[in-house]
Every structure is written in C-alpha cells, then in structure tokens.
Design a protein around this motif. Structure first.
Motif, mmCIF file in Angstrom:
data_model
loop_
_atom_site.group_PDB
_atom_site.id
_atom_site.type_symbol
_atom_site.label_atom_id
_atom_site.label_comp_id
_atom_site.label_asym_id
_atom_site.label_seq_id
_atom_site.Cartn_x
_atom_site.Cartn_y
_atom_site.Cartn_z
ATOM 1 N N TYR A 1 -6.781 3.600 -2.794
ATOM 2 C CA TYR A 1 -5.609 4.151 -2.080
ATOM 3 C C TYR A 1 -5.864 5.475 -1.507
ATOM 4 O O TYR A 1 -5.353 5.934 -0.528
ATOM 5 N N ALA B 1 0.715 -0.966 -0.169
ATOM 6 C CA ALA B 1 -0.089 0.105 -0.090
ATOM 7 C C ALA B 1 0.871 1.242 0.054
ATOM 8 O O ALA B 1 0.856 2.186 -0.697
ATOM 9 N N LYS C 1 2.324 1.740 -3.407
ATOM 10 C CA LYS C 1 1.209 2.083 -4.514
ATOM 11 C C LYS C 1 0.761 3.698 -4.170
ATOM 12 O O LYS C 1 0.684 4.269 -5.216
ATOM 13 N N ARG C 2 0.664 3.917 -2.728
ATOM 14 C CA ARG C 2 0.438 5.223 -2.726
ATOM 15 C C ARG C 2 1.323 6.337 -3.198
ATOM 16 O O ARG C 2 1.206 7.384 -3.752
#
Length: 199
Positions: free
Chosen positions: A49, A7, A10-11
C-alpha cells in the motif's frame, strides 16, 4: 460483480498504525515491523500500500499538519476581536504537555526535515500556514486601530511561530525547563510588545 477495492480503507488503517507507532516508539527507533504489528498485517502488505516507510510517514505528516493547522484556524475564526483571536491562536499553538498527541507527532516527524526534501516541504508548509494565520490577525488588528505594530506583520508572525516552535520543543522534553503557563506568558509578552497592546 467485483468486490469494491478496500485499498483506501487499508491505507487509512496503516496511517493510523504508523501514527500510533511514532507516538509510542519515536521516529528514530521506528521500524516497518512496528507499523505492521499495529496494523495486524505483514511487512510485505504494508509495502503493497505504501512503497516505503518514508511514503507512509509522509502521509502521516501531511495529515498531522492539516489537522493541526485546521484546528488553529477554526479556533481563531470563532473570535471576532483581533486581540482575543491573537490570544486564542497563541493558546492553540503550544503543546498542552507531553501527552499532546498531535504536537508530539509533528515534532517527531519534524526531525526528518533536516535530511529529506519531502519532509522539509511539509515542514515549510506548516510554518508558512501558521505565519499566514498570525499575519492576518495582526493586519486586521492594526487596521482596526487595536494594534500598533513595531514591525511588518509578516516579521512579527514569523517570530511568533519560531518562538512557539522553540518553546514547544522545551515543553515536550523529558525534563522541561518551563511549563505551559510560563511558555504562554513568554509568547504573550512578545506579542504585547510587538503590537503595543496589552494582551
């Protein structure tokens, strides 16, 4: 064994994609699809996200403010002489031209500050952090006998930041009315008058 979450990664990718999209399209024409395409994700994945585009762009803005201020503070810290520190700070605050990615990004995102309190708060943080930098230099120069301030340091500092912002906006215009050297000269002239020190 469970795979580690990606995460955070990806953010970070989405923040990079959003930054590129703002620079390429501008803030007013920006769409969720533009960010998704640059991140090679679906629009739904972007919203997984970041709950909204506003949330994503706030993170872009937060990072841009931190990068801009940290670079200015580091440049000033390298100069032991308050006079040179003031000149260096002036030099680091103006856009170098229309390709100055960080300044373009800050001006684009600043457009939201009129309408959104969260963006406005970041905009105020950017302004105050720069005022603090200038005021510290001015106070130190006055204490060392190098500057004779015509006003309180905080007043001069606020004027310097406001002048930078206005001149920077002109430098980034499609048809700038002045160039970076002329803008620098105007700021140095004000700083010289306000400190009674030839810069």
């Amino acid at each position: 064994m469970a795979r580690p979450s990606r995460a955070h990664e990806k953010r970070a990718e989405l923040v990079t994609a959003a930054r590129r999209a703002v620079l390429e399209r501008g803030i007013l024409g920006l769409r969720l699809r533009d960010v998704a395409e640059r991140a090679r994700m679906s629009a739904g994945s972007v919203l997984y996200y970041f709950p909204s585009m506003a949330d994503l762009l706030q993170e872009v803005q937060r990072q841009a403010v931190d990068r801009f201020c940290a670079a200015r503070e580091a440049a000033a810290a390298r100069e032991p002489d308050p006079r040179l520190r003031l000149i260096t700070t002036i030099d680091s605050g103006l856009p170098t031209g229309p390709d100055d990615e960080l300044c373009v990004l800050l001006y684009e995102l600043g457009a939201y500050a009129r309408r959104d309190p969260d963006y406005a708060a970041q905009h105020v943080r950017l302004f105050e952090r720069q005022v603090t930098l200038y005021a510290g230099i001015l106070d130190e120069g006055a204490a060392a006998g190098m500057f004779t301030l015509t006003r309180e340091a905080a007043v001069i500092a606020r004027n310097l930041v406001a002048l930078e912002d206005g001149l920077g906006l002109h430098l980034l215009a499609a048809a700038p009315p002045l160039d970076a050297a002329a803008a620098r000269d105007l700021l140095l002239a004000y700083a010289s008058d306000a400190t009674r020190c030839a810069l």
